[in-house]
Design an enzyme around this catalytic site. Structure first.
Site, PDB file in Angstrom:
ATOM      1  N   TYR A   1     -15.355  -2.281   8.680  1.00 41.97           N
ATOM      2  CA  TYR A   1     -13.985  -1.811   8.917  1.00 41.97           C
ATOM      3  C   TYR A   1     -13.571  -2.125  10.368  1.00 41.97           C
ATOM      4  CZ  TYR A   1     -10.169   1.699   8.954  1.00 41.97           C
ATOM      5  OH  TYR A   1      -8.960   2.357   9.032  1.00 41.97           O
TER       6      TYR A   1
ATOM      7  N   ASP B   1       2.671  -1.653  -4.535  1.00 41.54           N
ATOM      8  CA  ASP B   1       1.266  -1.222  -4.597  1.00 41.54           C
ATOM      9  C   ASP B   1       0.626  -1.929  -5.792  1.00 41.54           C
ATOM     10  OD1 ASP B   1      -0.120   1.572  -3.130  1.00 41.54           O
ATOM     11  OD2 ASP B   1      -1.223   0.457  -4.662  1.00 41.54           O
TER      12      ASP B   1
ATOM     13  N   GLY C   1      -0.531   4.847  -0.833  1.00 39.34           N
ATOM     14  CA  GLY C   1      -1.665   5.355  -0.060  1.00 39.34           C
ATOM     15  C   GLY C   1      -1.285   6.580   0.765  1.00 39.34           C
TER      16      GLY C   1
ATOM     17  N   LYS D   1     -10.650  -4.453  11.810  1.00 38.14           N
ATOM     18  CA  LYS D   1      -9.573  -3.920  12.653  1.00 38.14           C
ATOM     19  C   LYS D   1      -9.432  -4.711  13.953  1.00 38.14           C
ATOM     20  CE  LYS D   1      -7.812  -0.825  10.002  1.00 38.14           C
ATOM     21  NZ  LYS D   1      -6.513  -1.149   9.363  1.00 38.14           N
TER      22      LYS D   1
ATOM     23  N   GLY E   1       0.832  -1.217   0.000  1.00 40.03           N
ATOM     24  CA  GLY E   1       0.000   0.000   0.000  1.00 40.03           C
ATOM     25  C   GLY E   1       0.855   1.252   0.000  1.00 40.03           C
TER      26      GLY E   1
HETATM   27  C1  AKB Z   1     -11.241   6.279   8.366  1.00 42.74           C
HETATM   28  O1  AKB Z   1     -11.868   7.333   8.535  1.00 42.74           O
HETATM   29  O2  AKB Z   1     -11.729   5.241   7.911  1.00 42.74           O
HETATM   30  C2  AKB Z   1      -9.791   6.245   8.798  1.00 42.74           C
HETATM   31  C3  AKB Z   1      -9.651   5.739  10.195  1.00 42.74           C
HETATM   32  C4  AKB Z   1      -9.962   6.615  11.340  1.00 42.74           C
HETATM   33  O3  AKB Z   1      -9.271   4.619  10.381  1.00 42.74           O
HETATM   34  N1  AKB Z   1      -9.218   7.540   8.665  1.00 42.74           N
END
Ligand code: AKB
Length: 319
Positions: free
Chosen positions: A142, A34, A11, A146, A8
């Site tokens: 997300y 990348d 990025g 994480k 990445g």
């Molecule tokens: C997002 O907004 O997805 C990122 C984060 C806070 O992980 N910037």
């Protein structure tokens, strides 16, 4: 860190991290990868660069071996808003890429870094001064990625002895490479629009506080954590780090100190607002301070001066 392999690399974080690490460790010792290769890009021109799709485990292994990597910095991932729009793609890319990178680190005995995020928290997490160790029940894809990533990195350390390390980044603000598909991106866009049009329409509502950090502090945090004495690290993969917490009104007021006629409007995006509402207002970075000396240089005022100055130098003004 002698031979550093980065995914990445083009990025928002990768592009600045590569240049800083090439300056610190030597151009040829930082291998950028990348999924695309824009020939004119400084990251492509200043040192080794390879095209790599992180879901291709075999190619990742072959390349890391070819360059005799001893450190893996795994950055390739979809951010929160894109992950929410394409949850299956996010699962496959974010988790598939991570496990591939961890496997390469295990096979080649590499030190390993990957970022977690404030997105690893959820609505049942304490909102203010969120502790290092607390409830993590995120409600976004997300966030699920994480938390899973934090646990997977812990697992590779305990099970296989891979020297995994990581931080929970807040929203990152920078003038070099724009972020894409995040919830905190408004805090970058606002500077560009303030200079270009003297107004900004925020998709995040007033009163919504989120942690933020200026990119130079984020880059320093990665390097400092990777160079930290491992015997001091209790947490390893998910250190809370932050430099400031503000809502859209506060960043707008700070910009107004420099651009008097700047105007802020709101057109709230329910998806990104919902994600922001599920995240903390402010997180507590005490563990990072105590275990490896984390310190941020930039607050909102200092960052705003620098952002506006650097964007003007790039010619972003009065378009
Ligand atoms: C997002 O907004 O997805 C990122 C984060 C806070 O992980 N910037």
């Amino acid at each position: 860190m002698k031979k550093i392999f980065v995914t990445g690399a083009l990025g928002q974080i990768g592009s600045e991290l590569i240049m800083k690490m090439r300056a610190n460790y030597g151009n040829d010792n930082v291998i950028a990868t990348d999924i695309r290769k824009p020939e004119e890009h400084i990251v492509v021109q200043s040192g080794p660069f390879e095209i790599l799709d992180v879901t291709d485990a075999e190619k990742m292994h072959t390349l890391a071996k070819k360059y005799e990597a001893d450190t893996m910095i795994h950055m390739a991932a979809l951010l929160s808003a894109t992950a929410e729009a394409k949850p299956l793609l996010a699962w496959n890319l974010n988790m598939g890429g991570l496990v591939n990178a961890l496997e390469v680190a295990r096979a080649l005995n590499c030190q390993f870094f990957t970022p977690s995020s404030i997105g690893a928290f959820g609505p049942s997490t304490p909102k203010d001064h969120t502790p290092q160790d607390t409830i993590q029940r995120p409600t976004t894809m997300y966030g699920v990625n994480k938390v899973s990533g934090e646990l997977l990195c812990d697992y590779y350390f305990y099970k296989f002895g891979v020297d995994t390390r990581g931080v929970r980044f807040p929203g990152l603000i920078s003038y070099t490479t724009p972020p894409g598909g995040g919830t905190t991106d408004y805090a970058v866009d606002i500077y560009y629009e303030a200079l270009k049009r003297r107004k900004y329409t925020s998709y995040i509502d007033r009163g919504t506080y989120m942690d933020m950090m200026y990119m130079p502090d984020a880059i320093n945090a990665i390097i400092q954590l990777m160079e930290a004495d491992p015997s001091r690290l209790q947490h390893r993969n998910a250190f809370n780090v932050t430099a400031m917490s503000f809502d859209p009104e506060e960043i707008a007021a700070e910009i107004k100190k420099h651009i008097k006629d700047f105007k802020m409007n709101y057109d709230v995006d329910p998806i990104r607002q919902g994600i922001a509402n599920s995240w903390p207002n402010s997180i507590d970075p005490t563990a990072a301070i105590e275990e490896w000396g984390f310190r941020a240089e930039y607050d909102l005022a200092k960052m705003t001066v620098d952002m506006l100055e650097k964007l003007k130098e790039k010619g972003i003004e009065n378009l």
